[in-house]
Design an enzyme around this catalytic site. Structure first.
Site, PDB file in Angstrom:
ATOM      1  N   CYS A  55      -9.283  32.151 -27.934  1.00 41.94           N
ATOM      2  CA  CYS A  55      -8.333  33.084 -27.342  1.00 41.94           C
ATOM      3  C   CYS A  55      -6.977  33.083 -28.026  1.00 41.94           C
ATOM      4  O   CYS A  55      -6.101  33.877 -27.674  1.00 41.94           O
ATOM      5  CB  CYS A  55      -8.175  32.798 -25.857  1.00 41.94           C
ATOM      6  SG  CYS A  55      -9.759  32.812 -24.981  1.00 41.94           S
TER       7      CYS A  55
ATOM      8  N   HIS B 255       0.600  32.464 -21.757  1.00 38.94           N
ATOM      9  CA  HIS B 255      -0.844  32.676 -21.889  1.00 38.94           C
ATOM     10  C   HIS B 255      -1.396  33.112 -20.531  1.00 38.94           C
ATOM     11  O   HIS B 255      -2.182  34.050 -20.460  1.00 38.94           O
ATOM     12  CB  HIS B 255      -1.499  31.386 -22.372  1.00 38.94           C
ATOM     13  CG  HIS B 255      -2.929  31.532 -22.751  1.00 38.94           C
ATOM     14  ND1 HIS B 255      -3.368  32.458 -23.674  1.00 38.94           N
ATOM     15  CD2 HIS B 255      -4.043  30.859 -22.339  1.00 38.94           C
ATOM     16  CE1 HIS B 255      -4.691  32.358 -23.817  1.00 38.94           C
ATOM     17  NE2 HIS B 255      -5.114  31.403 -23.011  1.00 38.94           N
TER      18      HIS B 255
ATOM     19  N   GLU C 182       0.188  24.978 -18.144  1.00 40.02           N
ATOM     20  CA  GLU C 182       1.227  25.772 -18.801  1.00 40.02           C
ATOM     21  C   GLU C 182       2.506  25.803 -17.958  1.00 40.02           C
ATOM     22  O   GLU C 182       3.619  25.680 -18.495  1.00 40.02           O
ATOM     23  CB  GLU C 182       0.722  27.185 -19.059  1.00 40.02           C
ATOM     24  CG  GLU C 182       1.629  28.000 -19.961  1.00 40.02           C
ATOM     25  CD  GLU C 182       1.067  29.353 -20.334  1.00 40.02           C
ATOM     26  OE1 GLU C 182       1.608  29.975 -21.273  1.00 40.02           O
ATOM     27  OE2 GLU C 182       0.080  29.807 -19.694  1.00 40.02           O
TER      28      GLU C 182
ATOM     29  N   LYS D 189      -1.799  39.341 -18.461  1.00 38.59           N
ATOM     30  CA  LYS D 189      -3.220  39.324 -18.083  1.00 38.59           C
ATOM     31  C   LYS D 189      -3.467  39.797 -16.650  1.00 38.59           C
ATOM     32  O   LYS D 189      -4.603  40.123 -16.302  1.00 38.59           O
ATOM     33  CB  LYS D 189      -3.803  37.934 -18.319  1.00 38.59           C
ATOM     34  CG  LYS D 189      -3.904  37.567 -19.800  1.00 38.59           C
ATOM     35  CD  LYS D 189      -4.566  36.218 -20.003  1.00 38.59           C
ATOM     36  CE  LYS D 189      -4.727  35.892 -21.486  1.00 38.59           C
ATOM     37  NZ  LYS D 189      -3.442  35.567 -22.145  1.00 38.59           N
TER      38      LYS D 189
ATOM     39  N   HIS E  16      -8.179  39.311 -19.525  1.00 37.26           N
ATOM     40  CA  HIS E  16      -8.142  38.430 -20.698  1.00 37.26           C
ATOM     41  C   HIS E  16      -8.906  39.098 -21.833  1.00 37.26           C
ATOM     42  O   HIS E  16     -10.130  39.187 -21.795  1.00 37.26           O
ATOM     43  CB  HIS E  16      -8.758  37.075 -20.362  1.00 37.26           C
ATOM     44  CG  HIS E  16      -8.433  36.010 -21.359  1.00 37.26           C
ATOM     45  ND1 HIS E  16      -8.091  36.288 -22.669  1.00 37.26           N
ATOM     46  CD2 HIS E  16      -8.409  34.652 -21.256  1.00 37.26           C
ATOM     47  CE1 HIS E  16      -7.870  35.165 -23.315  1.00 37.26           C
ATOM     48  NE2 HIS E  16      -8.043  34.153 -22.479  1.00 37.26           N
TER      49      HIS E  16
ATOM     50  N   PHE F 177     -10.036  27.831 -26.350  1.00 33.47           N
ATOM     51  CA  PHE F 177     -11.079  26.809 -26.326  1.00 33.47           C
ATOM     52  C   PHE F 177     -11.079  26.082 -27.679  1.00 33.47           C
ATOM     53  O   PHE F 177     -10.869  26.697 -28.728  1.00 33.47           O
ATOM     54  CB  PHE F 177     -12.445  27.451 -26.111  1.00 33.47           C
ATOM     55  CG  PHE F 177     -12.730  27.862 -24.686  1.00 33.47           C
ATOM     56  CD1 PHE F 177     -11.821  27.645 -23.673  1.00 33.47           C
ATOM     57  CD2 PHE F 177     -13.932  28.479 -24.360  1.00 33.47           C
ATOM     58  CE1 PHE F 177     -12.101  28.025 -22.360  1.00 33.47           C
ATOM     59  CE2 PHE F 177     -14.220  28.863 -23.066  1.00 33.47           C
ATOM     60  CZ  PHE F 177     -13.305  28.637 -22.056  1.00 33.47           C
TER      61      PHE F 177
END
Length: 404
Positions: free
Chosen positions: A157, A297, A308, A327, A332, A392
């Site tokens: 991502c 994010h 975060e 998002k 996403h 990831f």
């Protein structure tokens, strides 16, 4: 970081609209794009953030993966925004760097179903050129006649943000004068949806798709799978000035690290994000106190948002920057997210307007203490803004943008 890297053009294809202005308007309005998705009727989660198909099937476009069609559409807008004509540039001095988490997975799934149901004779001869991981960059270079470096990055991502960092390095090394950099992904597929659902990463808010993606909110339960593309035109400031281009913003710094902690979970203390932030600020010749805004994010998953939020709260104690996550509106968009959100951050700096975090109503104990923009856009002068992208594999990227 050396000579300033100017953002001279932006192109966006997102679930909120085909084009930069429709996307910006919807994100600023806090208007979620999530809907029930008939193509996922047999999946464990039956909603998504899909892009309105931007390209016809005429000519050779039918041969391309859906994600590549998004990219070509975004590229056309980005070049127009930058006032660039491929007929007038030196093709060997232009680079293409595109990030993708999954390559042409939509094509791969479609053709694999054909193989299983109708045999090998039913396969398209364009299967490999459509789904191989490098081919989005390859098709864009072919479309524009670019003969300089053509690369594809894959850091899950964070892929789109990694592509922007790679493009900066190429520009600073003198390997090109213009870089078309960004990300694209079309992972709203039955396999990807089922796999993310099996991991417990997706929201189960099928009863209310528009309210399902809730970054940093106390009721968040996972992300909504999206798709799209974002492309930025990057140039050394001197090159942009020489052709009288008007930069939208400056990509002033960047940082990238790896957690080396877990295949899918972030480091519990956010060590990699902290280190990437320090690198980005150092390369921008700035400090914590200089950060006015963060495009987070903000996936809407319990674990990502907790880590975060903790990093932001602890790093900026006493000087909290405004925070938003796109998002909530876009879902996403996977490997495209870092590029789309970088573009939105550049626009935030240029327009001094911060979009709200759609569906954020109240924090829980893990996200308390953040200055999260909610409900409506906010006007704010911004000297320095950061864009976070995590992936990831423990990938962390931070991009620093300043006014042009």
């Amino acid at each position: 970081m050396g000579e300033d890297i100017a953002v001279t053009g932006i192109g966006l294809v997102t679930p909120c609209g085909v084009g930069t202005e429709p996307t910006w308007e919807a994100v600023c309005a806090g208007r979620p794009a999530a809907r029930s998705d008939p193509t996922l009727r047999d999946a464990p989660v039956r909603m998504s953030c899909r892009v309105p198909e931007p390209a016809s099937q005429q000519g050779r476009l039918w041969r391309l993966d859906r994600g590549t069609r998004f990219l070509l559409t975004a590229a056309r807008e980005a070049l127009a925004s930058a006032a660039l004509d491929p007929a007038e540039w030196v093709p060997g001095r232009v680079a293409v760097v595109i990030g993708s988490a999954a390559g042409g997975v939509d094509t791969l799934e479609t053709q694999h179903r054909k193989l299983l149901t109708a045999g090998h004779g039913a396969l398209s001869p364009m299967t490999l050129p459509a789904f191989l991981p490098n081919m989005a960059a390859g098709h864009l270079a072919l479309e524009l006649g670019v003969t300089g470096p053509s690369l594809q990055t894959s850091t899950a991502c964070a892929s789109g943000a990694t592509a922007l960092i790679t493009a900066c390095l190429l520009l600073q090394a003198g390997a090109c004068d213009i870089a078309l950099a960004g990300g694209t992904d079309a992972m709203v597929t039955p396999l990807c949806t089922a796999a993310f659902a099996k991991m417990g990463a997706l929201s189960r808010g099928d009863h209310d798709p528009e309210g399902a993606s809730r970054p940093f909110d106390k009721d968040r339960d996972g992300f909504v799978l999206g798709e799209g593309s974002g492309l930025l035109v990057l140039e050394r400031r001197q090159h942009a000035d020489a052709r009288a281009a008007t930069p939208l913003a400056v990509l002033a710094g960047h940082g990238t690290t790896s957690d080396a902690h877990h295949p899918t979970a972030p480091h519990p203390e956010g060590a990699g994000l902290r280190a990437a932030t320090a690198m980005a600020l150092a390369s921008a010749e700035a400090g914590i106190a200089d950060v006015d805004h963060i495009n987070a994010h903000g996936t809407s998953t319990p674990l990502n948002d907790k880590v975060e939020a903790t990093v932001i709260r602890e790093l900026y104690a006493g000087h909290p920057p405004s925070v938003t996550s796109a998002k909530g509106a876009l879902g996403h968009t996977m490997g495209a997210a870092g590029a789309i959100e970088a573009a939105l951050t550049a626009l935030t700096v240029a327009r001094r307007t911060i979009p709200p975090t759609a569906n954020f109503t109240a924090p829980d104990h893990t996200t308390t203490g953040l200055d999260i923009v909610r409900a409506a856009r906010t006007d704010q002068p911004i000297s320095l803004a950061l864009s976070h992208s995590l992936g990831f594999g423990g990938h962390n990227t931070v991009l620093a943008f300043t006014a042009a």
